[in-house]
Write an enzyme that holds these catalytic residues in place. Structure first.
Site, PDB file in Angstrom:
ATOM      1  N   CYS A 111     -14.224 -12.453  28.164  1.00 21.41           N
ATOM      2  CA  CYS A 111     -12.845 -11.944  28.054  1.00 21.41           C
ATOM      3  C   CYS A 111     -11.897 -12.920  27.358  1.00 21.41           C
ATOM      4  O   CYS A 111     -10.809 -12.536  26.936  1.00 21.41           O
ATOM      5  CB  CYS A 111     -12.297 -11.619  29.444  1.00 21.41           C
ATOM      6  SG  CYS A 111     -13.219 -10.312  30.265  1.00 21.41           S
ATOM      7  N   HIS A 249      -4.444 -11.254  29.006  1.00 19.70           N
ATOM      8  CA  HIS A 249      -5.644 -10.432  29.148  1.00 19.70           C
ATOM      9  C   HIS A 249      -5.380  -9.377  30.215  1.00 19.70           C
ATOM     10  O   HIS A 249      -4.774  -9.664  31.244  1.00 19.70           O
ATOM     11  CB  HIS A 249      -6.810 -11.340  29.549  1.00 19.70           C
ATOM     12  CG  HIS A 249      -8.061 -10.595  29.883  1.00 19.70           C
ATOM     13  ND1 HIS A 249      -8.577  -9.624  29.064  1.00 19.70           N
ATOM     14  CD2 HIS A 249      -8.894 -10.674  30.957  1.00 19.70           C
ATOM     15  CE1 HIS A 249      -9.680  -9.139  29.613  1.00 19.70           C
ATOM     16  NE2 HIS A 249      -9.891  -9.758  30.762  1.00 19.70           N
ATOM     17  N   ASN A 279      -9.880  -2.859  31.453  1.00 19.52           N
ATOM     18  CA  ASN A 279     -10.264  -4.164  30.914  1.00 19.52           C
ATOM     19  C   ASN A 279     -11.265  -3.954  29.768  1.00 19.52           C
ATOM     20  O   ASN A 279     -12.398  -3.540  30.002  1.00 19.52           O
ATOM     21  CB  ASN A 279     -10.894  -5.000  32.038  1.00 19.52           C
ATOM     22  CG  ASN A 279     -11.315  -6.391  31.584  1.00 19.52           C
ATOM     23  OD1 ASN A 279     -11.322  -6.688  30.395  1.00 19.52           O
ATOM     24  ND2 ASN A 279     -11.670  -7.229  32.542  1.00 19.52           N
TER      25      ASN A 279
HETATM   26  C1  COA Z   1     -12.211  -6.040  41.768  1.00 17.46           C
HETATM   27  C2  COA Z   1     -10.859  -6.049  42.450  1.00 17.46           C
HETATM   28  C3  COA Z   1      -9.956  -5.003  41.842  1.00 17.46           C
HETATM   29  C4  COA Z   1     -11.074  -5.710  43.923  1.00 17.46           C
HETATM   30  O1  COA Z   1      -9.827  -5.713  44.579  1.00 17.46           O
HETATM   31  P1  COA Z   1      -9.670  -6.456  45.992  1.00 17.46           P
HETATM   32  O2  COA Z   1      -8.310  -6.166  46.436  1.00 17.46           O
HETATM   33  O3  COA Z   1     -10.100  -7.867  45.780  1.00 17.46           O
HETATM   34  O4  COA Z   1     -10.678  -5.636  46.853  1.00 17.46           O
HETATM   35  P2  COA Z   1     -11.985  -6.138  47.631  1.00 17.46           P
HETATM   36  O5  COA Z   1     -13.069  -6.457  46.649  1.00 17.46           O
HETATM   37  O6  COA Z   1     -11.576  -7.213  48.598  1.00 17.46           O
HETATM   38  O7  COA Z   1     -12.344  -4.820  48.398  1.00 17.46           O
HETATM   39  C5  COA Z   1     -11.501  -4.271  49.386  1.00 17.46           C
HETATM   40  C6  COA Z   1     -12.122  -3.002  49.907  1.00 17.46           C
HETATM   41  O8  COA Z   1     -12.076  -1.990  48.878  1.00 17.46           O
HETATM   42  C7  COA Z   1     -13.379  -1.490  48.677  1.00 17.46           C
HETATM   43  N1  COA Z   1     -13.513  -1.105  47.284  1.00 17.46           N
HETATM   44  C8  COA Z   1     -13.969  -1.848  46.251  1.00 17.46           C
HETATM   45  N2  COA Z   1     -13.927  -1.136  45.114  1.00 17.46           N
HETATM   46  C9  COA Z   1     -13.440   0.082  45.440  1.00 17.46           C
HETATM   47  C10 COA Z   1     -13.163   1.234  44.703  1.00 17.46           C
HETATM   48  N3  COA Z   1     -13.364   1.336  43.384  1.00 17.46           N
HETATM   49  N4  COA Z   1     -12.623   2.288  45.358  1.00 17.46           N
HETATM   50  C11 COA Z   1     -12.394   2.256  46.676  1.00 17.46           C
HETATM   51  N5  COA Z   1     -12.653   1.181  47.434  1.00 17.46           N
HETATM   52  C12 COA Z   1     -13.158   0.096  46.802  1.00 17.46           C
HETATM   53  C13 COA Z   1     -14.310  -2.587  49.099  1.00 17.46           C
HETATM   54  O9  COA Z   1     -15.576  -2.084  49.423  1.00 17.46           O
HETATM   55  C14 COA Z   1     -13.589  -3.171  50.276  1.00 17.46           C
HETATM   56  O10 COA Z   1     -13.832  -2.343  51.392  1.00 17.46           O
HETATM   57  P3  COA Z   1     -14.013  -3.012  52.843  1.00 17.46           P
HETATM   58  O11 COA Z   1     -12.726  -3.707  53.128  1.00 17.46           O
HETATM   59  O12 COA Z   1     -14.286  -1.814  53.705  1.00 17.46           O
HETATM   60  O13 COA Z   1     -15.175  -3.944  52.721  1.00 17.46           O
HETATM   61  C15 COA Z   1     -10.200  -7.430  42.338  1.00 17.46           C
HETATM   62  O14 COA Z   1     -10.900  -8.355  43.139  1.00 17.46           O
HETATM   63  C16 COA Z   1     -10.169  -7.939  40.942  1.00 17.46           C
HETATM   64  O15 COA Z   1      -9.446  -7.443  40.104  1.00 17.46           O
HETATM   65  N6  COA Z   1     -10.920  -9.033  40.669  1.00 17.46           N
HETATM   66  C17 COA Z   1     -10.935  -9.637  39.377  1.00 17.46           C
HETATM   67  C18 COA Z   1     -11.470  -8.678  38.381  1.00 17.46           C
HETATM   68  C19 COA Z   1     -11.503  -9.282  37.059  1.00 17.46           C
HETATM   69  O16 COA Z   1     -10.523  -9.751  36.625  1.00 17.46           O
HETATM   70  N7  COA Z   1     -12.678  -9.224  36.441  1.00 17.46           N
HETATM   71  C20 COA Z   1     -12.894  -9.558  35.143  1.00 17.46           C
HETATM   72  C21 COA Z   1     -12.338 -10.833  34.800  1.00 17.46           C
HETATM   73  S1  COA Z   1     -12.049 -10.733  33.151  1.00 17.46           S
END
Ligand code: COA
Length: 361
Positions: A111, A249, A279
């Site tokens: 990225c 980004h 993204n």
């Molecule tokens: C991926 C991301 C959106 C997840 O958001 P978060 O607030 O951290 O959520 P979590 O991973 O802690 O998950 C929270 C809950 O939502 C659930 N969940 C995850 N994806 C889900 C989806 N698409 N829909 C519904 N629920 C979802 C999880 O299973 C978890 O459930 P639980 O509490 O029962 O275990 C976030 O961590 C993120 O943006 N990370 C960086 C991503 C990124 O930048 N990646 C590329 C870098 S370039």
């Protein structure tokens, strides 16, 4: 003094749209969850090859710079989803554009790839090694989007953005940059098999899609994008409040907001289009830059900051002063061909392949 500045810009977004509501039909998710946790409403899915997207974006950037393809000395294709490794996919872009006097290479810093390419190209132009470079950030992430994994498949999309970099005697262009990586934790955001690590001829659906420890990547992205932005602002001799536009980004609205807060920038000085495209990795910043110019949000001599974080784990930031021209010299009628299939037709092989993973092995 010879500097390097952006003189052309363009984008290519495939027309097929995959909405959050569409995703509700294939994984246990909701529009509400995706919107509030990421800011994403929809993303584009490409029915053509990544180099087709790259070529269209490149044609727009060349027109905006008032250049013909044969004026280019170098084509840099920043991508982590090349349609081929041999040849480097930039070779196809060079051929499709007709950039007959150019060298061509792919650059992969995930990225952060567009900023890595911009820093590389600007240094080469400033040093007089080359005169005119086309940089394209392009991804077809739908290839590695495991549509059975709700924790990753809602985040990504396809697209391309491009810029032309040329020499100038004006005090514009890159004022400071930072390129970073922490390879010791690279596995927290990866595609486990997309290279020689795999067995020849076998693609295992359990290891072929993007795997990510979301919260840990999130935490590191917030830290590094903020820190790197502050470093380049200081190195450029600017104060954070002088920054006219932050083009970050587009991985998660909450990462963008946290970065803006760190710089104490109000939202009017932060460019966001994540709701429309998700993204698109190396493509997010050149697409966002192009849209910022289209919307009149880049003023002559604007102080702009780019910041990115992603697989690697890489991060990068750049502080640059825009030139005097904020409108294209010419326009191109290049466009991505109209699809002859629905988005579900295009995604059918993906759904079948990743849908098999419980049964395989
Ligand atoms: C991926 C991301 C959106 C997840 O958001 P978060 O607030 O951290 O959520 P979590 O991973 O802690 O998950 C929270 C809950 O939502 C659930 N969940 C995850 N994806 C889900 C989806 N698409 N829909 C519904 N629920 C979802 C999880 O299973 C978890 O459930 P639980 O509490 O029962 O275990 C976030 O961590 C993120 O943006 N990370 C960086 C991503 C990124 O930048 N990646 C590329 C870098 S370039």
């Amino acid at each position: 003094m010879r500097n390097a500045t952006i003189t052309g810009w363009g984008k290519a977004l495939p027309p097929l749209v995959l909405t959050n509501t569409d995703l509700e039909k294939i994984v246990d998710t909701s529009d509400e969850w995706i919107t509030t946790r990421t800011g994403i409403k929809e993303r584009r899915i490409s029915h053509v090859e990544a180099t087709d997207l790259a070529t269209v974006a490149g044609r727009h950037a060349l027109a905006a710079a008032g250049l013909e393809p044969d004026a280019l000395d170098l084509v840099v294709n920043a991508t982590c989803t090349p349609e081929s490794l041999i040849p480097a996919s930039a070779s196809y872009v060079q051929a499709k554009l007709g950039a007959t006097n150019a060298g061509a290479m792919d650059l992969n810093a995930n990225c952060s790839g567009f900023i890595y390419a911009l820093v590389t190209a600007s240094a080469m132009v400033s040093a007089g090694v080359v005169d005119r470079v086309l940089i394209i950030g392009v991804e077809k992430l739908s290839y590695v989007m495991d549509l059975t994994d709700r924790s990753t498949c809602v985040l990504f999309g396809d697209g391309a953005g491009a810029v032309v970099v040329e020499p100038t005697d004006e005090p514009v262009g890159l004022a400071a940059s930072e390129l970073g990586v922490d390879g010791t934790v690279a596995d927290i955001l990866c595609v486990p098999e997309f290279g020689t690590v795999g067995s020849p001829g076998v693609r295992d659906p359990r290891r072929a899609g993007i795997k990510m420890e979301g919260p840990e990547v999130f935490r590191r992205a917030v830290t590094k994008m903020g820190e790197a932005s502050l470093h380049v602002i200081a190195e450029a001799g600017w104060r954070p409040e002088e920054v006219d536009l932050l083009i970050p980004h587009q991985a998660n609205q909450r990462i963008i907001d946290a970065t803006a807060r760190r710089l104490k920038l109000d939202p009017a000085r932060v460019f966001v289009n994540i709701h429309a495209y998700g993204n698109t990795s190396a493509a997010t910043i050149p697409v966002a830059l192009t849209e910022a110019l289209e919307q009149g949000r880049v003023k002559p001599r604007a102080k702009i900051v780019f910041a990115a974080f992603g697989g690697g784990l890489t991060w990068a930031a750049a502080a640059l002063t825009w030139g005097d021209r904020v409108t294209p010299i010419a326009t191109s009628d290049a466009q991505v061909p109209e699809p002859d299939r629905t988005v579900w037709d295009v995604l059918a092989p993906n759904l079948e392949f990743y849908g098999n993973q419980e049964r395989s092995g």
